[in-house]
Design a protein around this motif. Structure first.
Motif: not given
Length: 227
Positions: A72, A76, A81, A155, A158
């Motif tokens: 990630t 953050d 997830v 993100n 991620r």
DNA sequence: CGAGTTTGACCTGCGC
DNA sequence: GCGCAGGTCAAACTCG
């Protein structure tokens, strides 16, 4: 600047863009090769692990939980997830062995779905989340690509990591089911890389984001006046 | 107002 | 039996 100079300037820009595209292409190829090598090394380590387990006569439970590591953004600090399923957080605890809290989630896509997951930041690398899945979904996932598109821009790492097809994501499940030779592992992993690449190239959100990133990178190289 | 998150309390298993 | 740690519950709270 007269017309002739302008043409030369444009030619120069085109030349720079071509060089940049070539460089990015090579970089992409290098990254792809690195990924393959890492996959192969992972499989070799895995077979060593299996050998050690066999030697120790360890019994692996059939319903063993699978763990996934998700990189990630380091700034953050959420424990969310995105993996194509909808999760409802039902608890969070601080654990003894790790200063970062562990979050507990239940699958909320189906009321009867028994799947749970635990998410905790890795002790070694705070930008990595360790996700442990327990149980099996009794329904289909939805909107993997949608998850990419709904992720916030900061993100991206991620999202792109977490929304790979489940066949690639569940490395540990795959690993637990296979103790054949290394060639089989490598071929299987390459197949999964292929699946993953096909999946990403089909995803218009991903290609759009990639194009935007390339354009941004090129415009930065050419400077603000050329943007 | 409903769905999701937070967080303290409670339950359970395990080692001593 | 006791204490500890991990896991779950549920009321309060937040947000759209």
């Amino acid at each position: 600047m007269d017309a002739h100079e302008e043409v030369i300037s444009y030619k120069e820009k085109v030349k720079n863009l071509k060089a940049e595209c070539e460089r990015l292409g090579k970089e992409n190829e290098n990254l792809r090769l690195m990924l393959e090598v890492m996959g192969d090394q992972y499989n070799i380590l895995l077979s060593h692990l299996h050998n050690l387990k066999d030697e120790n006569h360890q019994v692996v439970a059939a319903a063993k939980p699978s763990s996934v590591f998700v990189r990630t953004n380091s700034n953050d600090n959420s424990l969310i997830v995105k993996d194509g399923f909808q999760w409802r957080k039902y608890g969070q605890k601080n654990t003894k062995d790790n200063p970062s809290p562990r979050a507990y989630f239940k699958c909320s896509m189906a009321p009867s779905c028994p799947v749970k997951k635990k998410v905790q930041r890795s002790l070694e690398d705070e930008s990595v989340l360790m996700v442990t899945y327990e149980g099996e979904h009794n329904h289909a996932a939805h909107g993997l690509a949608t998850d990419c598109s709904t992720s916030s821009p900061d993100n991206t790492i991620r999202a792109s990591t977490a929304t790979f097809p489940s066949s690639l994501r569940a490395n540990q499940d795959y690993a637990a089911d296979n103790n054949d030779n290394d060639d089989h592992h490598s071929n299987s992993f390459r197949t999964k890389i292929g699946e993953c690449m096909a999946y990403l190239t089909k995803d218009s959100n991903f290609t759009a984001a990639l194009a935007a990133a390339v354009a941004h990178s090129i415009s930065e190289k050419l400077g603000p006046n050329n943007a």
